[in-house]
Design a protein around this motif. Sequence first.
Motif, short mmCIF file in Angstrom:
data_model
loop_
_atom_site.label_atom_id
_atom_site.label_comp_id
_atom_site.label_asym_id
_atom_site.label_seq_id
_atom_site.Cartn_x
_atom_site.Cartn_y
_atom_site.Cartn_z
N ALA A 397 0.83 -1.21 0.00
CA ALA A 397 0.00 0.00 0.00
C ALA A 397 0.86 1.26 0.00
O ALA A 397 0.56 2.23 -0.70
CB ALA A 397 -0.92 -0.02 1.23
N ALA A 398 1.92 1.25 0.77
CA ALA A 398 2.79 2.42 0.80
C ALA A 398 3.43 2.67 -0.56
O ALA A 398 3.52 3.82 -1.02
CB ALA A 398 3.86 2.23 1.87
N ILE A 399 3.84 1.62 -1.22
CA ILE A 399 4.44 1.78 -2.55
C ILE A 399 3.43 2.33 -3.53
O ILE A 399 3.71 3.20 -4.36
CB ILE A 399 5.02 0.44 -3.02
CG1 ILE A 399 6.20 0.02 -2.11
CG2 ILE A 399 5.47 0.51 -4.46
CD1 ILE A 399 6.72 -1.35 -2.40
N TRP A 400 2.15 1.85 -3.43
CA TRP A 400 1.10 2.32 -4.37
C TRP A 400 0.81 3.79 -4.15
O TRP A 400 0.62 4.55 -5.09
CB TRP A 400 -0.15 1.47 -4.14
CG TRP A 400 -1.29 1.86 -5.05
CD1 TRP A 400 -1.42 1.58 -6.37
CD2 TRP A 400 -2.43 2.64 -4.67
NE1 TRP A 400 -2.58 2.11 -6.87
CE2 TRP A 400 -3.23 2.78 -5.84
CE3 TRP A 400 -2.85 3.21 -3.48
CZ2 TRP A 400 -4.43 3.47 -5.81
CZ3 TRP A 400 -4.05 3.90 -3.48
CH2 TRP A 400 -4.83 4.03 -4.62
N LEU A 401 0.77 4.26 -2.88
CA LEU A 401 0.51 5.66 -2.61
C LEU A 401 1.63 6.55 -3.15
O LEU A 401 1.39 7.64 -3.66
CB LEU A 401 0.35 5.87 -1.10
CG LEU A 401 -0.93 5.28 -0.47
CD1 LEU A 401 -0.89 5.45 1.04
CD2 LEU A 401 -2.18 5.92 -1.03
N GLY A 405 0.71 9.16 -6.07
CA GLY A 405 0.65 10.51 -5.53
C GLY A 405 -0.64 10.82 -4.75
O GLY A 405 -0.98 11.99 -4.58
N ARG A 406 -1.38 9.86 -4.30
CA ARG A 406 -2.62 10.07 -3.56
C ARG A 406 -2.34 10.09 -2.06
O ARG A 406 -1.29 9.67 -1.60
CB ARG A 406 -3.62 8.96 -3.91
CG ARG A 406 -3.99 8.95 -5.39
CD ARG A 406 -5.08 7.92 -5.65
NE ARG A 406 -5.42 7.92 -7.08
CZ ARG A 406 -6.40 7.18 -7.61
NH1 ARG A 406 -7.10 6.38 -6.81
NH2 ARG A 406 -6.66 7.22 -8.89
N ASN A 407 -3.40 10.58 -1.33
CA ASN A 407 -3.30 10.68 0.11
C ASN A 407 -3.72 9.37 0.77
O ASN A 407 -4.37 8.51 0.16
CB ASN A 407 -4.15 11.83 0.64
CG ASN A 407 -3.66 13.17 0.14
OD1 ASN A 407 -2.47 13.34 -0.07
ND2 ASN A 407 -4.57 14.12 -0.06
N LEU A 408 -3.43 9.30 2.06
CA LEU A 408 -3.81 8.10 2.82
C LEU A 408 -5.31 7.99 3.00
O LEU A 408 -5.85 6.90 3.18
CB LEU A 408 -3.10 8.14 4.18
CG LEU A 408 -3.33 6.94 5.10
CD1 LEU A 408 -2.80 5.67 4.44
CD2 LEU A 408 -2.66 7.16 6.45
N SER A 409 -6.01 9.13 2.88
CA SER A 409 -7.48 9.12 3.07
C SER A 409 -8.20 8.33 2.00
O SER A 409 -9.36 7.94 2.17
CB SER A 409 -8.00 10.56 3.12
OG SER A 409 -7.69 11.22 1.90
N VAL A 410 -7.53 8.11 0.87
CA VAL A 410 -8.17 7.33 -0.19
C VAL A 410 -8.47 5.92 0.29
O VAL A 410 -9.46 5.29 -0.10
CB VAL A 410 -7.27 7.32 -1.44
CG1 VAL A 410 -7.88 6.46 -2.53
CG2 VAL A 410 -7.08 8.74 -1.93
N LEU A 411 -7.58 5.39 1.14
CA LEU A 411 -7.78 4.03 1.63
C LEU A 411 -8.88 3.95 2.69
O LEU A 411 -9.37 2.85 2.97
CB LEU A 411 -6.46 3.51 2.21
CG LEU A 411 -5.29 3.43 1.23
CD1 LEU A 411 -4.03 2.97 1.97
CD2 LEU A 411 -5.61 2.49 0.09
#
Length: 454
Positions: A397-401, A405-411
């Motif tokens: 997940a960290a690599i995908w963010l 370039g998205r924020n953590l709130s997307v998850l």
Amino acid sequence: MAKLARALFISLLCWLGVVSAQEPAQSGFTMLEDLPVGNQIPLLDNRFRIDDGIESITMVLFRRPGTASIVLVRPDGSKIFYNTAKQHDIRWHDAPTYDLIEITKPMPGPWQAIGRILPESKILVLTEVELKVDPLPEPMMVGETFKLTARLLDGESSVDAREFKDILTLQVLFISTNNKDYENFGRGIIEVATFRDDGRGYDASARDGIFTGEINLSFGAGEWTPKYIVKTPLYTREIEQAPVVIAPAPVSLQVIAAASEQATHLVRFKPASELVDTTSLLFQGHVRYPDGEMLPFALTEPGQAMEFTMENRGPGSYILNVGVFGQMLDGREFVLNLPEERFLVTVQAKDAPALLELPEELAATLELPPEAESVTASFPWLWVILINMLILFTGAAAIWLVLTGRNLSVLLFWRKKKAVAVAPTSSQTTNAEPKKAQKNNDPDDILDLSLPDD
């Protein structure tokens, strides 16, 4: 070339009157073998220098077949040709492959020979100053050491070298004959020793014109030509002896390793030459052990077993230095040193004992206790798998963010609310219009700054 040189010297003897031309050829060969080798002047790049006081020189200059006779250039620059030799009182014999020239009382200074001269050429000098060297012992063997004496004579007496500032030296060279039948084929030139007339070592008196030193034949077997050179500020003398044959060492050395750690090593000497009286052999030397200690040994009883035991001090390098003393079959005594022998002992490998043959006490210590078995059975494998999966998911997940370039709130999808469409009331519309009127974000509006007419 050797046959040509021998025939040439025979013709030289006939020319000088030593051998009659009518005598049979065998007589000439016999007298040639008895003649000593004369002193020489070095020929370098077809140039040579004649000392003052030389009575006569004889040059044997070999040249390529079919080439013209050489031309001599004297120190004053004048040239001497074959057809003008008689005008200068020079005896000149012109052959198809060499020039034989005898000059009486030559002009001192640098001379030059012009022509296709081969390196086998020689310049022999006849003067009061000459170099004489004692004959070498025969037969000689590899590793043999012996004393050699050379004398620089002025007539019948030794040259008084005190007149020279530097101490005179005698250079001893052995030149390979490049005979394919011997081991030293292609070895070139070996500098065996350098004697100094300084009164040290084997030399008895300093600056007396007598050179004495030790020769060590440690450079290999084969056929060699001995050559001796003495250089002084006034003149240079060289002498070249007839080729000699150096035979291999008369004794070989063999080391038999110990079979166990408690046993000793065995060193054995074997005769390897028919020229030596094996009953006269004596041995002396020393052994350097792996721990650095050096111990001597000696076999000094003639006719005894030629072997001795060497202590076994474990793995490492053993170094043997052996000197041999003996007598040739013709009665000549000799001393020689065998090549240094290195004997390497490695760590002996041991077979591991079988498991079934171990004592019961040792086997019991190798068995796992019941507590260890229960600990192994109750190991939390499920938790280990779950934690590893959680680590993998978090890393992915960290690599995908980072890549998107998205924020953590997307998850956090469960926190998103749905937007509800509500129809606005009339009052709300009325209240909203003034607010919209107050806001002017149109970039095309122009601000009126003109003054009134009143």
